[in-house]
Enzyme design. Structure first.
Site, PDB file in Angstrom:
ATOM      1  CB  VAL A   1     -35.902  46.856 -46.179  1.00 31.20           C
ATOM      2  CG1 VAL A   1     -35.072  48.109 -46.401  1.00 31.20           C
ATOM      3  CG2 VAL A   1     -35.070  45.781 -45.491  1.00 31.20           C
TER       4      VAL A   1
ATOM      5  CG  HIS B   1     -34.812  41.874 -53.486  1.00 30.42           C
ATOM      6  ND1 HIS B   1     -35.226  42.951 -54.229  1.00 30.42           N
ATOM      7  CD2 HIS B   1     -35.802  40.959 -53.575  1.00 30.42           C
ATOM      8  CE1 HIS B   1     -36.409  42.692 -54.765  1.00 30.42           C
ATOM      9  NE2 HIS B   1     -36.795  41.485 -54.376  1.00 30.42           N
TER      10      HIS B   1
HETATM   11  P1  AMP Z   1     -39.695  39.425 -54.958  1.00 29.81           P
HETATM   12  O1  AMP Z   1     -38.489  39.670 -55.811  1.00 29.81           O
HETATM   13  O2  AMP Z   1     -40.596  40.602 -54.834  1.00 29.81           O
HETATM   14  O3  AMP Z   1     -40.386  38.136 -55.303  1.00 29.81           O
HETATM   15  O4  AMP Z   1     -39.136  39.221 -53.483  1.00 29.81           O
HETATM   16  C1  AMP Z   1     -38.118  38.287 -53.203  1.00 29.81           C
HETATM   17  C2  AMP Z   1     -37.996  38.158 -51.713  1.00 29.81           C
HETATM   18  O5  AMP Z   1     -37.675  39.426 -51.140  1.00 29.81           O
HETATM   19  C3  AMP Z   1     -39.312  37.715 -51.047  1.00 29.81           C
HETATM   20  O6  AMP Z   1     -39.017  36.798 -49.999  1.00 29.81           O
HETATM   21  C4  AMP Z   1     -39.868  39.005 -50.523  1.00 29.81           C
HETATM   22  O7  AMP Z   1     -40.719  38.836 -49.406  1.00 29.81           O
HETATM   23  C5  AMP Z   1     -38.597  39.731 -50.128  1.00 29.81           C
HETATM   24  N1  AMP Z   1     -38.845  41.175 -50.065  1.00 29.81           N
HETATM   25  C6  AMP Z   1     -39.479  41.936 -50.992  1.00 29.81           C
HETATM   26  N2  AMP Z   1     -39.573  43.218 -50.571  1.00 29.81           N
HETATM   27  C7  AMP Z   1     -38.988  43.257 -49.336  1.00 29.81           C
HETATM   28  C8  AMP Z   1     -38.760  44.304 -48.370  1.00 29.81           C
HETATM   29  N3  AMP Z   1     -39.173  45.543 -48.589  1.00 29.81           N
HETATM   30  N4  AMP Z   1     -38.141  43.975 -47.232  1.00 29.81           N
HETATM   31  C9  AMP Z   1     -37.715  42.703 -46.998  1.00 29.81           C
HETATM   32  N5  AMP Z   1     -37.903  41.686 -47.863  1.00 29.81           N
HETATM   33  C10 AMP Z   1     -38.520  41.954 -49.026  1.00 29.81           C
END
Ligand code: AMP
Length: 285
Positions: free
Chosen positions: A177, A37
């Site tokens: 990441v 994030h």
């Molecule tokens: P979430 O809080 O899981 O809904 O994710 C919020 C945003 O962060 C989304 O656009 C996800 O694709 C991105 N995201 C989640 N995990 C990762 C990661 N490991 N690397 C990069 N972006 C991520």
């Protein structure tokens, strides 16, 4: 960093920024933030004058048997992480604020983009995602929004929706990441038991084995999937939900490995469902 909890408050602030010709960036999240994030927020703050990160655990995108109630939450740590990463505003509305009584509208992307991978396994999920992202877009009125490649199908759905409905918002997709052992960072990793956490990097290992097989000349998806399946089978704690190789743009199945392909896996470790993927160019030799 300012915290805004209402849609009208957020819209009013965005309106003032727009009057001053500020470029607005949005990073939607569900909180329990990690370095993935943070990389999105940092990318947004490099390009924009004002960055809004949203935290909203969206009930619409969870199925009835899914983990909405036990989804990890860490509001205090999240606020500090966002401020450090350069967010100007945390937009953190309640469910009642986003979906007041009588809320009856849905935004849905249909067709091949949702026909495979998580689409059929999580009925209604991408409808919930598209609906909440639409609401966030309208509240924040960003010029650009950042999403993670970790959720490749989600990014494809948002891109499609943004084009189809002429939102006029640039969508940027940021690389996944990972932890040092290869595990893709995910808020849900916090739900893993110690033994499941040790087993979890097998997902990334399977994807890399698939990539290596393609690089070594494998041309049939079935052959590559069987290589990946073997890697996954070495870890009995992992229950694979799907293992697919599709066209990276259309997410449609492919007969022969050619062009940009997406290798994607979803698996359960105990009660926790994890996804991971890798994109690559195939058939270059
Ligand atoms: P979430 O809080 O899981 O809904 O994710 C919020 C945003 O962060 C989304 O656009 C996800 O694709 C991105 N995201 C989640 N995990 C990762 C990661 N490991 N690397 C990069 N972006 C991520």
């Amino acid at each position: 960093m300012k915290i805004v909890r209402t849609v009208t408050g957020m819209s009013a602030l965005a309106e003032r920024w727009r009057k001053r010709s500020f470029r607005i960036g949005l990073v939607p999240t569900m909180g329990a933030l990690h370095a993935g994030h943070v990389s999105l927020v940092r990318a947004a703050s490099r390009e924009c004058d004002r960055v809004v990160a949203s935290i909203f655990v969206n009930p619409l995108q969870f199925g009835p048997a899914e983990d909405l109630a036990r989804y990890p939450r860490s509001p205090v740590r999240d606020r500090a992480a966002l401020a450090r990463a350069g967010a100007d505003v945390l937009f953190a509305p309640s469910a009642a604020e986003m979906y007041p009584a009588g809320f009856s509208t849905a935004v849905e992307v249909t067709g091949p983009l949702v026909a495979r991978l998580c689409g059929p396994r999580r009925p209604g999920h991408f409808r919930g995602v598209a609906t909440v992202v639409t609401k966030l877009f309208h509240a924040v009125r960003p010029h650009a929004a950042w999403f993670g490649r970790k959720d490749a199908q989600q990014a494809a759905v948002i891109l499609r929706m943004t084009r189809d409905l002429s939102f006029g918002i640039r969508i940027l997709v940021v690389p996944t990441v990972r932890e040092r052992d290869g595990l893709a960072m995910s808020s849900r990793n916090a739900c893993l038991s110690a033994r499941d956490r040790r087993a979890a990097p097998v997902l990334a290992r399977a994807l890399r084995a698939g990539r290596d097989a393609i690089r070594a000349g494998a041309r049939r998806p079935a052959a590559v999937r069987s290589v990946m399946r073997k890697v996954l089978a070495a870890e009995p704690r992992v229950r694979v939900q799907y293992l697919e190789i599709v066209n990276a743009e259309t997410l449609e199945p492919i007969g022969k490995l050619r062009g940009r392909v997406l290798l994607a896996v979803a698996a359960y470790l105990g009660g926790t469902r994890l996804i991971d993927n890798l994109t690559m160019r195939a058939g270059h030799r």
